[in-house]
Scaffold this motif. Structure first.
Motif, short mmCIF file in Angstrom:
data_model
loop_
_atom_site.label_atom_id
_atom_site.label_comp_id
_atom_site.label_asym_id
_atom_site.label_seq_id
_atom_site.Cartn_x
_atom_site.Cartn_y
_atom_site.Cartn_z
N SER A 54 49.75 6.12 -28.74
CA SER A 54 51.08 5.58 -29.28
C SER A 54 51.46 5.76 -30.75
O SER A 54 50.45 5.49 -31.44
N ASN A 55 52.48 6.13 -31.15
CA ASN A 55 52.69 6.22 -32.57
C ASN A 55 53.47 4.97 -33.20
O ASN A 55 54.01 4.83 -34.17
N THR A 56 53.59 3.93 -32.28
CA THR A 56 54.21 2.69 -32.76
C THR A 56 53.36 1.92 -33.45
O THR A 56 52.33 2.01 -33.51
N SER A 57 54.07 1.02 -34.37
CA SER A 57 53.34 -0.02 -35.15
C SER A 57 53.51 -1.45 -34.33
O SER A 57 54.56 -1.76 -33.50
N GLN A 58 52.68 -2.54 -34.68
CA GLN A 58 52.52 -3.56 -34.26
C GLN A 58 52.62 -4.68 -35.09
O GLN A 58 51.81 -4.43 -36.15
N VAL A 59 53.39 -5.72 -34.78
CA VAL A 59 53.43 -6.96 -35.67
C VAL A 59 52.77 -8.25 -34.74
O VAL A 59 53.76 -8.40 -33.74
N ASP A 60 51.78 -8.95 -35.06
CA ASP A 60 51.47 -9.97 -34.56
C ASP A 60 52.12 -11.16 -35.20
O ASP A 60 51.95 -11.33 -36.34
N MET A 61 52.53 -12.14 -34.38
CA MET A 61 53.09 -13.34 -35.03
C MET A 61 52.67 -14.48 -34.19
O MET A 61 52.50 -14.52 -32.97
N LEU A 62 52.64 -15.91 -34.85
CA LEU A 62 52.67 -17.07 -34.07
C LEU A 62 53.84 -17.78 -34.08
O LEU A 62 54.76 -17.82 -35.22
N GLU A 126 51.00 -18.17 -24.37
CA GLU A 126 51.25 -19.65 -24.89
C GLU A 126 49.94 -20.07 -25.32
O GLU A 126 48.65 -20.10 -24.78
N MET A 127 50.11 -21.18 -26.12
CA MET A 127 49.11 -21.56 -27.03
C MET A 127 48.89 -23.14 -26.50
O MET A 127 49.96 -23.79 -26.45
N ALA A 128 47.72 -23.73 -25.78
CA ALA A 128 47.77 -24.79 -25.21
C ALA A 128 47.32 -25.86 -25.91
O ALA A 128 47.58 -26.92 -25.55
N SER A 129 47.01 -25.51 -27.07
CA SER A 129 46.56 -26.59 -28.19
C SER A 129 46.42 -26.38 -29.78
O SER A 129 46.73 -25.07 -29.94
N GLU A 130 46.46 -27.13 -30.50
CA GLU A 130 46.32 -26.98 -31.80
C GLU A 130 45.05 -26.06 -32.27
O GLU A 130 44.96 -24.94 -33.04
N THR A 135 42.58 -20.87 -33.94
CA THR A 135 41.78 -19.75 -33.59
C THR A 135 42.37 -18.56 -33.87
O THR A 135 42.00 -17.48 -34.51
N TRP A 136 43.84 -18.36 -33.55
CA TRP A 136 44.82 -17.57 -33.67
C TRP A 136 44.80 -17.04 -35.12
O TRP A 136 44.74 -16.03 -35.74
N PHE A 137 45.14 -17.93 -36.14
CA PHE A 137 45.34 -18.08 -37.51
C PHE A 137 43.96 -17.49 -38.07
O PHE A 137 44.10 -16.48 -38.94
N GLY A 172 56.42 -4.78 -45.77
CA GLY A 172 54.92 -4.20 -46.09
C GLY A 172 54.23 -5.72 -46.66
O GLY A 172 53.30 -5.55 -47.40
N ALA A 173 54.66 -6.80 -46.32
CA ALA A 173 54.15 -8.25 -46.79
C ALA A 173 52.78 -8.16 -46.34
O ALA A 173 52.56 -8.10 -44.90
N GLN A 174 51.95 -8.55 -47.05
CA GLN A 174 50.47 -8.81 -46.75
C GLN A 174 50.18 -10.04 -46.55
O GLN A 174 49.75 -10.88 -47.31
N ALA A 175 50.89 -10.59 -45.26
CA ALA A 175 50.81 -12.27 -45.15
C ALA A 175 50.85 -12.37 -43.71
O ALA A 175 51.24 -11.50 -42.85
N THR A 176 50.25 -13.48 -43.11
CA THR A 176 50.10 -13.75 -41.77
C THR A 176 51.54 -14.29 -41.16
O THR A 176 52.05 -15.18 -41.73
N PRO A 177 52.26 -13.57 -40.34
CA PRO A 177 53.48 -13.98 -39.97
C PRO A 177 53.57 -15.34 -39.09
O PRO A 177 52.76 -15.29 -38.16
#
Length: 426
Positions: A54-62, A126-130, A135-137, A172-177
């Motif tokens: 795939s030539n797509t891009s992916q953005v992961d976010m919380l 779904e996140m079940a807990s803090e 861990t995601w962060f 192009g922000a280099q930050a966790t979304p």
């Protein structure tokens, strides 16, 4: 240390709003027609599989939300309110740049979406807990930088998700979304419900910001808020300032795009935060039709996002308060309401990602985004005039007709007394 914002008048921007036949209902109908000119399939949150390769891009976010779960995997959350903050890991696929114009959210014309041509959700968890969120962060850490987006009025859950994905990709922000989405019913006629939902959510946003600020692997947080979400952001920061005596130092940058905030109230919120505040940047546009309507139904008091920052008293007060204001009135996008220019202009969204989020100070010589863009730059009083002088525009009329002149509101006495009293708040 920055001095407080004071003596900001709700008059002087030359902004007139028509009564549209003498009723806010008529104006709402006009706005509904404008807002309804596009439309897209609803319920796009069901994940789809990506073809390989795939030539797509992916953005992961919380995604953190005070919305009520809908019970439908196609929508996840409704516009109703929940007393419990929910956290969800979401991944969004973005089509190749060759098939998409920067600044656009490519909504699918039909479901399921085609990731090669459409924005598409590829993962929902779904996140079940803090602890899971932490861990995601850690897994998605971008050198400790966090970008927290707070959407505006008339947004579904999926609207905020896709808009943040577009902003992160195009800037192009280099930050966790991270997205904070509050209970909007996504209906033009539910403006007041949405406004009360922001009040309902302010403590949850305050707690979210405090959690981020206390996380050892987070170095700094930039808040990007749009429209009515700017009210929620200011209220959450105000509460933090009163409760803790200061804004958490890790919250370094606050960007208010098209802020739908009464000028008088903004000045009070600003003062209540205390003496140590984040660096503020505001994006304004004097042809913003959504803010024109907001002014009409809110007592004919100017909205912060519709001022002319090059005109007095705003120019001096913004510079004194240390707020950078960028006027996008002459920026052209496909948004008929002129309310989303901050995200839909490729140059502006790149400015957010490449400079403001990094905390870099802007100067007048660096505002070269296009002819006629006004920048009133904090801390550069000697340069403000050179930027503003070439770009001062005549007053504009929104919708049609002539409204009654807004009342002159003097804030200097009010804010002076508030400065003296705020330190007494426990």
């Amino acid at each position: 240390m920055r001095r407080g914002l004071s003596d900001v008048s709700s008059r002087g921007d030359g902004f007139r709003v028509a009564k549209a036949g003498g009723s806010a209902l008529s104006a709402l109908l006009a706005l509904a027609l404008l807002a309804g000119c596009g439309g897209h399939p609803k319920g796009v949150m069901t994940p789809v599989a990506l073809a390989q390769p795939s030539n797509t891009s992916q953005v992961d976010m919380l995604v953190a939300t005070t919305r009520q779960p809908s019970g439908d995997p196609a929508t996840l959350f409704s516009g109703e309110r929940s007393p419990t903050l929910s956290m969800t890991d979401v991944a969004v696929s973005i089509p190749p740049d060759s098939r998409r114009a920067p600044g656009t959210v490519q909504w699918p014309r039909k479901l399921p979406p085609n990731p090669e041509t459409d924005f598409a959700v590829t993962r929902v968890r779904e996140m079940a807990s803090e602890d899971e969120a932490r861990t995601w962060f850690r897994a998605h850490n971008k050198d400790g930088h966090v970008l927290l987006f707070v959407h505006g009025f008339n947004n579904r859950y999926e609207d905020g998700v896709f808009r943040l994905a577009q902003i992160v990709h195009d800037s192009g922000a280099q930050a966790t979304p991270m997205l904070f989405t509050w209970p909007s019913r996504a209906r033009v006629f539910d403006y007041n419900y949405d406004k009360e939902s922001t009040n309902y959510s302010r403590t949850a946003l305050e707690d979210t910001l405090r959690t981020l600020a206390n996380a050892p692997n987070v170095k700094d947080v930039t808040i990007l808020a749009h429209s009515m979400g700017t009210w929620l952001t200011m209220e959450a920061l105000r509460q933090m300032g009163i409760r803790d005596g200061k804004i958490a130092p890790k919250i370094e940058n606050v960007i208010l795009a098209s802020p739908d905030i009464d000028l008088d109230v903004f000045a009070k919120q600003w003062t209540d935060m205390g003496d140590e505040r984040p660096k503020f940047t505001i994006f304004v546009s004097q042809d913003d039709r959504a803010l024109a309507l907001s002014r009409l139904i809110s007592g004919d008091v100017s909205r912060l996002g519709a001022i002319d920052p090059s005109a007095e008293p705003y120019r001096t007060q913004l510079e004194t308060a240390g707020i950078t204001a960028i006027d996008l009135t002459k920026v052209e996008t496909d948004d008929g309401l002129h309310h989303g220019k901050f995200a839909e202009s490729p140059e502006i969204v790149q400015l957010i990602g490449q400079r403001i989020i990094k905390g870099q100070t802007l100067t007048d010589s660096e505002i070269t985004l296009g002819e006629g863009i006004t920048a009133v730059v904090a801390g550069t009083a000697k340069n403000v005039g050179t930027v503003a002088a070439a770009t001062i525009t005549a007053p504009v009329t929104i919708i049609e007709g002539r409204g009654t002149p807004p009342k002159q509101v003097r804030l200097n006495e009010t804010l002076a007394s508030d400065e003296r009293s705020q330190r007494a708040v426990p």
